[in-house]
Design an enzyme around this catalytic site. Sequence first.
Site, mmCIF file in Angstrom:
data_model
loop_
_atom_site.group_PDB
_atom_site.id
_atom_site.type_symbol
_atom_site.label_atom_id
_atom_site.label_comp_id
_atom_site.label_asym_id
_atom_site.label_seq_id
_atom_site.Cartn_x
_atom_site.Cartn_y
_atom_site.Cartn_z
ATOM 1 N N GLU A 90 8.380 49.123 -17.428
ATOM 2 C CA GLU A 90 8.157 48.478 -16.094
ATOM 3 C C GLU A 90 9.307 48.036 -15.394
ATOM 4 O O GLU A 90 9.891 47.090 -15.696
ATOM 5 C CB GLU A 90 7.209 47.442 -16.272
ATOM 6 C CG GLU A 90 5.850 47.670 -17.132
ATOM 7 C CD GLU A 90 5.092 48.912 -16.216
ATOM 8 O OE1 GLU A 90 4.946 48.791 -15.103
ATOM 9 O OE2 GLU A 90 4.731 49.906 -16.876
ATOM 10 N N HIS A 385 9.669 44.548 -6.134
ATOM 11 C CA HIS A 385 9.042 45.647 -7.054
ATOM 12 C C HIS A 385 9.628 47.080 -6.307
ATOM 13 O O HIS A 385 9.601 47.938 -6.671
ATOM 14 C CB HIS A 385 7.742 45.550 -6.978
ATOM 15 C CG HIS A 385 7.335 44.773 -8.373
ATOM 16 N ND1 HIS A 385 7.371 45.451 -9.736
ATOM 17 C CD2 HIS A 385 7.232 43.415 -8.594
ATOM 18 C CE1 HIS A 385 6.875 44.430 -10.586
ATOM 19 N NE2 HIS A 385 7.058 43.273 -10.075
#
Lengths: 393, 393, 393, 393
Positions: A90, A385
Amino acid sequence: MTDGTRARIPRDPANDYTAEAARARRDFASEQTGAKLDHVAHFSQPIDALAGNVENFIGDAQVPIGLAGPLVVHGEHARGEFFVPLATTEGTLVASYNRGMRLLRESGGIKTTVVHENMQRSPVFTLGDALEAREFGEWVDAHFDSIRVACETTTRVGKLSRIMQFAVGPLRYLRFDYTTGDAAGQNMVGKATLAGCEWIVANHPKHPQFLLSGNIDTDKKHSAINTLLTRGKRVVAEATIPREKMRAIMGVDTHELFNHRQISMAGATLAGSANNGAHAANGLAALFIATGQDAANVAESHAAITYVQLRENGDYYWSITLPSLIVATYGGGTGLGTQRECLELMDCYGIGKAHKFAEICAAVVLAGETSLTAAIVRGDWVSSHDRLGRNRP
Amino acid sequence: MTDGTRARIPRDPANDYTAEAARARRDFASEQTGAKLDHVAHFSQPIDALAGNVENFIGDAQVPIGLAGPLVVHGEHARGEFFVPLATTEGTLVASYNRGMRLLRESGGIKTTVVHENMQRSPVFTLGDALEAREFGEWVDAHFDSIRVACETTTRVGKLSRIMQFAVGPLRYLRFDYTTGDAAGQNMVGKATLAGCEWIVANHPKHPQFLLSGNIDTDKKHSAINTLLTRGKRVVAEATIPREKMRAIMGVDTHELFNHRQISMAGATLAGSANNGAHAANGLAALFIATGQDAANVAESHAAITYVQLRENGDYYWSITLPSLIVATYGGGTGLGTQRECLELMDCYGIGKAHKFAEICAAVVLAGETSLTAAIVRGDWVSSHDRLGRNRP
Amino acid sequence: MTDGTRARIPRDPANDYTAEAARARRDFASEQTGAKLDHVAHFSQPIDALAGNVENFIGDAQVPIGLAGPLVVHGEHARGEFFVPLATTEGTLVASYNRGMRLLRESGGIKTTVVHENMQRSPVFTLGDALEAREFGEWVDAHFDSIRVACETTTRVGKLSRIMQFAVGPLRYLRFDYTTGDAAGQNMVGKATLAGCEWIVANHPKHPQFLLSGNIDTDKKHSAINTLLTRGKRVVAEATIPREKMRAIMGVDTHELFNHRQISMAGATLAGSANNGAHAANGLAALFIATGQDAANVAESHAAITYVQLRENGDYYWSITLPSLIVATYGGGTGLGTQRECLELMDCYGIGKAHKFAEICAAVVLAGETSLTAAIVRGDWVSSHDRLGRNRP
Amino acid sequence: MTDGTRARIPRDPANDYTAEAARARRDFASEQTGAKLDHVAHFSQPIDALAGNVENFIGDAQVPIGLAGPLVVHGEHARGEFFVPLATTEGTLVASYNRGMRLLRESGGIKTTVVHENMQRSPVFTLGDALEAREFGEWVDAHFDSIRVACETTTRVGKLSRIMQFAVGPLRYLRFDYTTGDAAGQNMVGKATLAGCEWIVANHPKHPQFLLSGNIDTDKKHSAINTLLTRGKRVVAEATIPREKMRAIMGVDTHELFNHRQISMAGATLAGSANNGAHAANGLAALFIATGQDAANVAESHAAITYVQLRENGDYYWSITLPSLIVATYGGGTGLGTQRECLELMDCYGIGKAHKFAEICAAVVLAGETSLTAAIVRGDWVSSHDRLGRNRP
């Protein structure tokens, strides 16, 4: 439809932990499915060490590890600076935990404490009625020492600390709580409790029936009982963050954070959340995979209670309590190639290291809490992100 | 104490995803800690593909994969026989799931159905008082179409299906529910919801403040709201097991199983468990690691509701419902070397495969439920672990 | 052992709601048990009005009522000063609520808002498998208008607002949400939902079986679903209390209160409490008994979420949200002698008053929260009870 | 806005428990609101006995009592036939409980057992950090005997049985568990625990701060901790109902009931319900009001765990466990006119009767479970309410 007509996964009854057996299975799988298993076949871990860790071995998953730190910990067992291996796919995760570690080391580091520990197996006995069950419970209390001896015949390490009792109708759920040294201990306490139950059946005048699990041990499951009564280790990480450090490094004011906290706690209550903080599971899962923990224990271990106070001078006291952190530094997957290396990176492999490792886990979680929470409050969570994550082919 | 005086993890600002950068960090770590990272350095995954998956990359964790199957699935999307890669270091796990797969294929296979899906981000808006917050909520309902358009400008794939509302004092928690195609979608819906919130702030007459998460999305956390309202995919696996198959393969009678079920459900209720079945987390964690899922999502995904019936002829209907299974077949870690191979082994890599993979996950979980539950009822649970687990150096 | 050999409670099949029938039962009870029922026989409520409220009537319980107030409310429906009748036998309760009412009126009064409302019955349909159940759910959505018409044939007042759906295995739980005017509405929605279900069975091609309650309506039970999705009315009471008023009247500083709040919220989370505030049940039970509400609904109604903020100037914003307050101003016990008088005391009897009464309930609860919480923080909680409570013969 | 400008409720500082004082308040209330309080003024309870039960007394609520029974109980303390007074305004309630009592007495009666008991107050101590808090906890364990002595100086009846500990950050929540004889004991244990805490503060070297409630006692609130660890009395009622009795009296087959049970338990799990049975709160609230219990304790007392088994011969074993039933037969409201009469009707007034009364409460609850559940399964639930309920003016 009988099973004989189907293709069966090859096994070598003589010795199944060989390169040949693994290759045979990969070839079989490729033949059955058309898929290649080239990367899976690539690993350095000796196969013969895998007996006891996996069956029908075909190769290894490669999970990328990022390094975070230094994490500054002032624990009872973990003391000093640590570099932390986080196995994840991730994007942003390592960067975010790293940012939190920086904030906390510039704030003087993280205190960590293992405040309680027990691992359990919870059998259930069925009696004739509730009265018999109550009397059975009294008998168990009266024979605790003998039951303990019976349990402990099966293990050098596990120590039975108490047997709690919970009554439902004619059922008596017992919760055998043990300390288990440096192992997570689920199997150890299962075996010990079985011996204890067999002693009970043999010696109690009614020889009552039992199941080794009555489903209140909630192995691999979050539960209220774990949060209250601890499963594995109950660990606290805490730090006091100067207002100006929070502003300089995270770009938020501690008053804003504290206002946010009231809102996020109301949200957690509303949602019936296992954790009123941010995202303990992220750091724990990454650390668990890197170090050979049982990743299924993320289910229990991700529970947490955050408790904070805003000091009069604007400094921010931040604590997180993990009530059911399940970790080992010995046994299970901890001795395998990369897993052991990752533990050794933190001087956490082997006997006498479980408390130290538990403290590091909690410190890592706290670092992650500060970073994500600040990002939510500051509003740059999505943009981070966007910059670091989003790995689309 | 300033950060400058400490050793810092090396980074290459020009390109940090190179063998040199990884080696520099490994050397640094070894120098700082005295630990070797030889196994960690051994991997076949190309480093330059890791941007977006990890920061400060140093190498890979090698997690052993066992092969289980064939798993016979009669789903809408997953149909036929599957060989399932399970990445784990817990002895017995693969053998136990394999045993359950055998029982269920000899019983005719597993039906699987994705019954609902949505991924969410849940911002919270703070209004002046509860009345303003209620009126704000009505305004949001009235402007749903515009908000949806704003959200969907940020994504080709994500579709906003509804905005649920929850009131606490002057706060309005909104739950933006999306479908996210074959991605898990947490980042996608975060970005989309941010756009929606910014539209709201710009257009609502009071320009209210918001936080992008009010902590009711319970990302990486188990919660009651997830169990009720679904996070990710809500998937059911179900099978009817003939009484004689259960006896022949598992050595238990279905009546015993059913009696046990009453006890284990009472236990789960007593314990406040996230899952009234046995151990969904075990199979899911192993499958998640093998296939590049976010292992932290075990926190949400392990929740389950088991519902069974004993048929008049003694056959056993067994269902398990996973209310918040979070999986992807595209994006995140799914495209990496071993992870992609493991997905391809089940023909589950890429666009259009997420429902298929979700069905397989649920089928795997059901297989594991039958095996562990039967072992508890039969009482050979500990002896199996003794035989297959316990890997002590 | 057959029932015929036992004494049976006398009933008058012609008309059981007479003084004679009541006396016959009292005489019978006294004869059977030796107990006198003199006080029970003393009441002013006409017996013939009790049909529909009680069976086997023997007399009345006398529950002392204390008067508290004035309660200053700035609601949408409740506006002005109210004197509140509290029926209780717990010393200190009226005094404590009264103290809170004083604090809040000196702080400018209490804002109250009904932010949501629905009453539900939740049937469950059993289909052949999960896929059929999902398709059934889609059919229900597609036929919502017809189902609504069927439901509403049974009631002039109840309006079906939505049908939510929850899937478990082959089961489809439906949650029929209604508005019910000034009645609590449990029976109204039961009858309406039965009609809706019968329409479904008649018209759906599979004519599936159903149970009128699948136990997710959680009638007379606290539940997470009620806290999230509202049962009855969701009501907020809020007030901002000047720092000096808190100090002058309660003897505590708002900073102390706020510190306490962090601790009490952590406690509520740890304990898995239905209410993270203090004691909503006390005021609600007393008000419910006085006004003819169903006291069993304390089970649902006592749930609450407290959300507070400490203002920069030290003033204290305090809100409490009751997510499942179930009250009526019409029907049930509201029309009986003392009950109606108590409602009329607040101008809350009859049609069009339910929202007003719900607002008063929430305001009463907030008053009680301030008083008990301050007593805990100040440490004079026990001494107050010693002074006012402790009624030992 | 100052308080002086408002009308104030009259009080008589010399003696406020007189007919004159009550009338003065009624007159005042009528004058302020225009409402009559004629029925409220009608009561037989001597006013001067109300000191310690209520403040600002104005009169009594009259709550109709229906008589149900005989209830056949085979408990340890309650043995024989009982006629049960139920104070309610909800039509059908008495009839429904009465029907269940008939079923169960024709099935041989109800076994009841008090399996555990404790009442608690749970203070919280704040220490400097988690380590200090752990050491504090060890100190408390080491000084248990002295703390017990300090607690018990305040009460002749209460006995401290244990102090449980729960750690969150730097906080130590203590749960002082007592037996309290025939009183519910909330005030008794509050006072005793205060004495214990004061002893701790005086004697512990750090003299730590405490709050007398850290909100894990969850007084007047449902909670997971109460369900696990008991608050008040943990009582089981159980019965085995012959298949033909169920069919003859309730019109349902036990197999149908058992199938329904699987569905209703899945529903309760899904909903996060405090009680996986039907409606304990109904019977308990009615019994509590009739007998002078604190009706606010319905919040805790309504929690329940139902556990059933279908016997091979089709008979139905049915148990319900109330984990936090809070009742008294002495003190509080138990000595007032009608309340005492209702307790005496069951020979449950005064010293030595609390266990007996607790058993009757559980038996009543079980009777109500059978009746409502059968009505749901049979489908005549709504029609019964139509016949007996619905009291609209």
